[in-house]
Design a protein around this motif. Structure first.
Motif, mmCIF file in Angstrom:
data_model
loop_
_atom_site.group_PDB
_atom_site.id
_atom_site.type_symbol
_atom_site.label_atom_id
_atom_site.label_comp_id
_atom_site.label_asym_id
_atom_site.label_seq_id
_atom_site.Cartn_x
_atom_site.Cartn_y
_atom_site.Cartn_z
ATOM 1 N N ASN A 39 47.650 63.764 -37.703
ATOM 2 C CA ASN A 39 46.276 63.375 -37.354
ATOM 3 C C ASN A 39 45.456 62.992 -38.579
ATOM 4 O O ASN A 39 44.607 62.102 -38.504
ATOM 5 C CB ASN A 39 45.592 64.472 -36.546
ATOM 6 N N ALA A 40 45.695 63.642 -39.712
ATOM 7 C CA ALA A 40 44.988 63.267 -40.940
ATOM 8 C C ALA A 40 45.412 61.861 -41.369
ATOM 9 O O ALA A 40 44.572 61.055 -41.786
ATOM 10 C CB ALA A 40 45.277 64.281 -42.038
ATOM 11 N N LEU A 41 46.688 61.565 -41.248
ATOM 12 C CA LEU A 41 47.175 60.233 -41.585
ATOM 13 C C LEU A 41 46.614 59.203 -40.613
ATOM 14 O O LEU A 41 46.229 58.107 -41.017
ATOM 15 C CB LEU A 41 48.705 60.209 -41.574
ATOM 16 N N ARG A 42 46.521 59.569 -39.365
ATOM 17 C CA ARG A 42 45.957 58.651 -38.366
ATOM 18 C C ARG A 42 44.493 58.339 -38.685
ATOM 19 O O ARG A 42 44.033 57.207 -38.508
ATOM 20 C CB ARG A 42 46.090 59.256 -36.971
ATOM 21 N N ARG A 43 43.756 59.318 -39.171
ATOM 22 C CA ARG A 43 42.364 59.065 -39.576
ATOM 23 C C ARG A 43 42.319 58.188 -40.829
ATOM 24 O O ARG A 43 41.448 57.341 -40.956
ATOM 25 C CB ARG A 43 41.626 60.386 -39.817
ATOM 26 N N ARG A 44 43.259 58.398 -41.748
ATOM 27 C CA ARG A 44 43.334 57.587 -42.968
ATOM 28 C C ARG A 44 43.600 56.128 -42.634
ATOM 29 O O ARG A 44 43.049 55.224 -43.240
ATOM 30 C CB ARG A 44 44.478 58.090 -43.852
ATOM 31 N N VAL A 45 44.495 55.900 -41.673
ATOM 32 C CA VAL A 45 44.882 54.537 -41.281
ATOM 33 C C VAL A 45 44.043 54.163 -40.062
ATOM 34 O O VAL A 45 44.514 54.185 -38.924
ATOM 35 C CB VAL A 45 46.398 54.449 -40.986
#
Length: 116
Positions: A39-45
């Motif tokens: 989810n953190a990566l999804r927010r980053r991208v």
């Protein structure tokens, strides 16, 4: 064995597709900042769907660019990070991204002056 991305049956074409598709580039660049949970990566991208990020991570993991680590926690969580190959590839992609961003004024000017 010699690889030639211009040959239609060369396996490097599939890898190139995984890396240079919109989500592949952004996922590798996002992970270059450091390991991240899904989810953190999804927010980053920003803008990537859950499904597309999952598919992208699976392809990049299969190709050896991304490492998936299941952490022993309750509830279980997964951390994604770059392998050595992923880090060196991300460095090249970040240089390319920087080049594109630096030349956006020229691109926008060309678009504004294009007859169409």
């Amino acid at each position: 064995m010699k690889f030639d991305v211009f040959a239609k049956d060369c396996p490097s074409r599939g890898v190139l597709d995984h890396l240079t598709g919109r989500w592949g580039v952004l996922t590798l660049a996002g992970l270059r900042r450091g390991p991240a949970r899904f989810n953190a990566l999804r927010r980053r991208v920003d803008g990537v769907s859950e499904k597309m990020l999952a598919q992208t991570l699976q392809a990049l993991e299969r190709d050896g660019f991304v490492r998936r680590e299941v952490l022993a926690a309750m509830p279980p969580c997964v951390n994604y990070s770059l392998t050595d190959l992923g880090e060196s590839t991300a460095d090249h992609l970040l240089a390319f991204i920087g080049h594109v961003e630096a030349h956006m004024p020229a691109v926008l000017d060309a678009r504004a002056n294009h007859p169409g």
